[in-house]
Write an enzyme that holds these catalytic residues in place. Structure first.
Site, PDB file in Angstrom:
ATOM      1  N   CYS A 280       0.849  -1.195   0.000  1.00  0.00           N
ATOM      2  CA  CYS A 280       0.000   0.000   0.000  1.00  0.00           C
ATOM      3  C   CYS A 280       0.877   1.235   0.000  1.00  0.00           C
ATOM      4  O   CYS A 280       2.028   1.204   0.452  1.00  0.00           O
ATOM      5  CB  CYS A 280      -0.898  -0.026   1.238  1.00  0.00           C
ATOM      6  SG  CYS A 280      -1.775   1.503   1.583  1.00  0.00           S
ATOM      7  N   ASP A 281       0.325   2.340  -0.478  1.00  0.00           N
ATOM      8  CA  ASP A 281       1.054   3.605  -0.537  1.00  0.00           C
ATOM      9  C   ASP A 281       1.495   4.073   0.850  1.00  0.00           C
ATOM     10  O   ASP A 281       2.506   4.758   0.985  1.00  0.00           O
ATOM     11  CB  ASP A 281       0.156   4.668  -1.182  1.00  0.00           C
ATOM     12  CG  ASP A 281       0.927   5.907  -1.591  1.00  0.00           C
ATOM     13  OD1 ASP A 281       2.011   5.763  -2.181  1.00  0.00           O
ATOM     14  OD2 ASP A 281       0.446   7.023  -1.328  1.00  0.00           O
ATOM     15  N   CYS A 331     -18.012   3.790   6.830  1.00  0.00           N
ATOM     16  CA  CYS A 331     -16.618   3.987   7.265  1.00  0.00           C
ATOM     17  C   CYS A 331     -15.792   2.704   7.278  1.00  0.00           C
ATOM     18  O   CYS A 331     -14.656   2.686   6.812  1.00  0.00           O
ATOM     19  CB  CYS A 331     -16.643   4.608   8.660  1.00  0.00           C
ATOM     20  SG  CYS A 331     -15.062   4.738   9.478  1.00  0.00           S
TER      21      CYS A 331
END
Length: 419
Positions: A280-281, A331
């Site tokens: 992931c970034d 969320c």
């Protein structure tokens, strides 16, 4: 040919973390330290071409999306991106279409760049943190000079060339205090697509807590509510705000498009300039390094058990406090990188932004419920129209105590109900 049947969006970083700016809050600049000193942060042609081949092969959709990130990708120069298009044309099957997206600070854009981006139908994300005094607080050059004027020049060129453009605004401890001012400024820019990115930054050197740049959670919730109220009053159908769009998806039972609100994550990995694949970034580190596409095919990295475990952990570690939350569907615990607080009953894994998100999603929920009810009514009306058109609609049965439809004058229960 191996094919990935899951949705994915690779953040490809052909220039690695290298950027012409030195924004105070940038988390990616420090990734330079993952590589030896003196490293050439420029994806070599053989790695670039191999990545494009593997990305096309891994995609199951008719439309294949590439996302070029950084650092600052335009620092590589226009010829590098002409090379990207040439490789894509060389390897793209005739029945498929390719869309390119690029994330930029906009300061290096000129007419030649924008002519190219327009001709190749690029979608451009440009970072703007609000009007000049807010933007220039953190978004500075290497020698600490402001960047607002250069960014605005680039943005106006994108508009002149009619390039689909999305504004990405990092919401920090300062600009969060001016929601109306920020939103009205973006409207003055004729922005059609806006994404607000809350800044959550840990203190350096394991000091604990968050930095003074970090947006306070409650203030972020207030920020979103203020803008939402302005948007709902005047701008529905005119301006698309990503978090509002994501909230609305729950009305239709749709999966979130934004990874931070999905039940599981792992669909937005990073490909660094040497072909290195990270989960992931926000997890570009040695712990989340899965391999290199020059040794392991991209599709295998995307579908690897390690990557699946990484994504599933978001759901598996969701605290009970979140599981029973009335706005969980909007969320789903948020981004795992921000889940470092404890719940009121002491359980680990609460998102730092929980109170802000909960405030906003609760605030917008009546509107979302209204959308859902209207959508259901429309579906029922369409179903009735279809049945009437095809002659398959049946009249509703009368109630037990209503007059029998046979015309006997008796109640339905005492006449034809049992026949």
């Amino acid at each position: 040919m191996a094919t990935s049947f899951g949705e994915f969006q690779v953040f490809a970083k052909p220039a690695g973390p290298i950027c012409n700016l030195d924004c105070h809050y940038c988390y990616y600049l420090k990734k330079e330290h993952l590589y030896p000193k003196g490293e050439s942060f420029r994806m070599p042609d053989d790695v670039l071409e191999e990545y494009i081949i593997q990305h096309i092969e891994a995609s199951a959709d008719q439309v294949i999306s590439f996302s070029w990130h950084g650092g600052e990708p335009t620092i590589l120069g226009l010829d590098y991106f002409r090379k990207i298009i040439a490789f894509q044309c060389k390897h793209k099957p005739a029945n498929l279409r390719i869309i390119n997206g690029i994330q930029t600070n906009g300061t290096l854009l000129d007419n030649e760049w924008c002519s190219f981006l327009a001709a190749e139908n690029f979608v451009v994300g440009i970072s703007i943190d609000g009007p000049q005094e807010l933007h220039d607080l953190y978004r500075l050059t290497k020698d600490r000079k402001p960047t607002f004027q250069q960014t605005m020049r680039g943005y106006k060129l994108l508009q002149q060339h009619r390039i689909l453009c999305e504004i990405l605004c990092v919401v920090n401890a300062h600009n969060v205090q001016y929601p109306s001012r920020v939103y009205q400024f973006f409207k003055q820019l004729n922005a059609q697509y806006i994404t607000f990115l809350p800044l959550v930054e840990h203190k350096p050197d394991n000091e604990g807590g968050v930095s003074h740049h970090t947006v306070p959670s409650e203030a972020f919730g207030d920020f979103l509510c203020t803008i939402f109220d302005e948007w709902i009053a005047r701008d529905i159908g005119k301006v698309k705000v990503q978090i509002f769009e994501e909230a609305a998806r729950t009305a239709f039972g749709q999966e979130h498009t934004l990874c931070i609100f999905r039940k599981v994550c792992g669909g937005v990995p990073v490909l660094e300039h040497k072909g290195d694949f990270y989960s992931c970034d926000h997890f570009v580190d040695t712990e989340h390094y899965l391999g290199n596409i020059m040794e392991t095919p991209l599709v295998e990295l995307l579908e690897s058990p390690v990557q699946r475990v990484f994504g599933q952990a978001k759901l598996d570690t969701l605290p009970r406090y979140c599981q029973i939350c009335e706005v969980r569907a909007m969320c789903n615990g948020g981004c795992p990188k921000n889940r470092f607080l404890k719940t009121p009953d002491g359980e680990e894994g609460l998102n730092y932004l929980c109170s802000g998100y909960k405030h906003f999603f609760t605030h917008c929920k009546p509107f979302i419920m209204e959308i859902e009810a209207q959508w259901r009514r429309q579906n029922i009306e369409r179903q009735i129209q279809r049945e009437e058109t095809t002659g398959t609609r049946q009249a509703p049965k009368p109630g037990r105590n209503e007059p029998c439809p046979c015309g006997s004058g008796k109640k339905y229960k005492n006449c034809c109900m049992g026949k």
